[in-house]
Write a protein that holds these residues in place. Structure first.
Motif, PDB file in Angstrom:
ATOM      1  N   ASN A  68      12.689  18.015  29.025  1.00  0.00           N
ATOM      2  CA  ASN A  68      12.478  18.782  27.882  1.00  0.00           C
ATOM      3  C   ASN A  68      12.553  17.971  26.689  1.00  0.00           C
ATOM      4  OD1 ASN A  68      12.697  21.557  28.771  1.00  0.00           O
ATOM      5  ND2 ASN A  68      14.734  21.290  29.125  1.00  0.00           N
ATOM      6  N   LYS A  69      13.218  16.777  26.627  1.00  0.00           N
ATOM      7  CA  LYS A  69      13.010  15.865  25.467  1.00  0.00           C
ATOM      8  C   LYS A  69      11.837  15.419  25.076  1.00  0.00           C
ATOM      9  CE  LYS A  69      17.836  14.332  25.891  1.00  0.00           C
ATOM     10  NZ  LYS A  69      18.521  13.010  26.567  1.00  0.00           N
ATOM     11  N   LYS A  70      10.865  14.906  26.250  1.00  0.00           N
ATOM     12  CA  LYS A  70       9.294  14.559  25.968  1.00  0.00           C
ATOM     13  C   LYS A  70       8.640  15.770  25.621  1.00  0.00           C
ATOM     14  CE  LYS A  70       9.408  10.940  29.544  1.00  0.00           C
ATOM     15  NZ  LYS A  70       8.471  10.669  31.068  1.00  0.00           N
ATOM     16  N   VAL A  71       8.751  16.850  26.085  1.00  0.00           N
ATOM     17  CA  VAL A  71       7.994  18.013  25.668  1.00  0.00           C
ATOM     18  C   VAL A  71       8.542  18.338  23.988  1.00  0.00           C
ATOM     19  CG1 VAL A  71       7.577  20.335  25.822  1.00  0.00           C
ATOM     20  CG2 VAL A  71       7.862  19.194  27.877  1.00  0.00           C
ATOM     21  N   LYS A  72       9.819  18.304  23.776  1.00  0.00           N
ATOM     22  CA  LYS A  72      10.172  18.488  22.329  1.00  0.00           C
ATOM     23  C   LYS A  72       9.499  17.327  21.276  1.00  0.00           C
ATOM     24  CE  LYS A  72      14.168  19.540  19.554  1.00  0.00           C
ATOM     25  NZ  LYS A  72      15.590  19.751  19.431  1.00  0.00           N
ATOM     26  N   ALA A  73       9.497  16.189  21.842  1.00  0.00           N
ATOM     27  CA  ALA A  73       8.963  14.980  21.197  1.00  0.00           C
ATOM     28  C   ALA A  73       7.453  15.314  20.882  1.00  0.00           C
ATOM     29  CB  ALA A  73       9.304  13.728  21.778  1.00  0.00           C
ATOM     30  N   LEU A  74       6.849  15.722  21.819  1.00  0.00           N
ATOM     31  CA  LEU A  74       5.204  15.780  21.799  1.00  0.00           C
ATOM     32  C   LEU A  74       4.870  16.971  20.802  1.00  0.00           C
ATOM     33  CD1 LEU A  74       2.553  14.636  22.907  1.00  0.00           C
ATOM     34  CD2 LEU A  74       2.847  16.293  24.730  1.00  0.00           C
ATOM     35  N   PHE A  75       5.523  18.050  21.277  1.00  0.00           N
ATOM     36  CA  PHE A  75       5.058  19.235  20.625  1.00  0.00           C
ATOM     37  C   PHE A  75       5.954  19.646  19.271  1.00  0.00           C
ATOM     38  CE2 PHE A  75       3.620  20.090  24.851  1.00  0.00           C
ATOM     39  CZ  PHE A  75       2.443  20.056  24.585  1.00  0.00           C
ATOM     40  N   GLY A  76       7.064  19.177  19.139  1.00  0.00           N
ATOM     41  CA  GLY A  76       7.944  19.281  17.687  1.00  0.00           C
ATOM     42  C   GLY A  76       8.602  20.482  17.763  1.00  0.00           C
TER      43      GLY A  76
END
Length: 160
Positions: A68-76
């Motif tokens: 989730n952290k990587k997805v949040k960082a990538l997609f904002g």
């Protein structure tokens, strides 16, 4: 209808790739691995996510888990899995058969680097009884996908 849209997609864009069907359900990674005779990690699962007001598809190795952290960082924004009804309405595919091919609505597709561990992967083909055998690079090419690193590859679980 969904299986038909996937067949039409491959007939037009990649006639060398045949949709395969199984009597067994392939609605989960474990069932698909059994139905198509491959290890669970080779099942290319398609995650349908809403991030803010965008819907995106992420194709990843079957035993990987979204970070989730990587997805949040990538997609904002915070990712949220689409609900059952939303999945069918937006992609045109039923849950368990979701894939990045033959979509009802054009959506951005992302391929997670977890797929690169394999020469051939087996994503669903629009239904819980269909799939294709394809290289990860070909998935990205045919769907215009961008490669991303948003999942953690995990060993297959010992229990079903």
């Amino acid at each position: 209808m969904s299986l038909a849209s996937v067949r039409a997609f491959f007939a037009e864009k990649a006639p060398d790739i045949a949709v395969i069907e199984s009597e067994m359900s392939s609605a989960t990674v474990a069932l698909a691995a059994e139905a198509y005779g491959v290890e669970p990690a080779r099942i290319a699962k398609t995650l349908s996510l809403r991030v803010g007001d965008r819907v995106v598809l992420i194709v990843a190795a079957g035993t990987s888990r979204m970070d989730n952290k990587k997805v949040k960082a990538l997609f904002g924004g915070k990712p949220k899995m689409l609900g059952l009804d939303e999945v069918a309405d937006i992609t045109g595919h039923e849950v368990g058969g979701v894939c990045p091919f033959g979509l009802k609505t054009p959506l951005p597709v992302y391929c997670d680097v977890s797929l690169k561990a394999f020469d051939i992967v087996v994503p669903a083909a629009g239904s819980t009884h269909s799939a294709v055998k394809i290289t990860p690079q070909r998935i990205a090419q045919l769907t215009g996908a961008e490669w991303v690193d948003v999942c953690e590859l995990r060993p297959a679980e010992a229990s079903a």
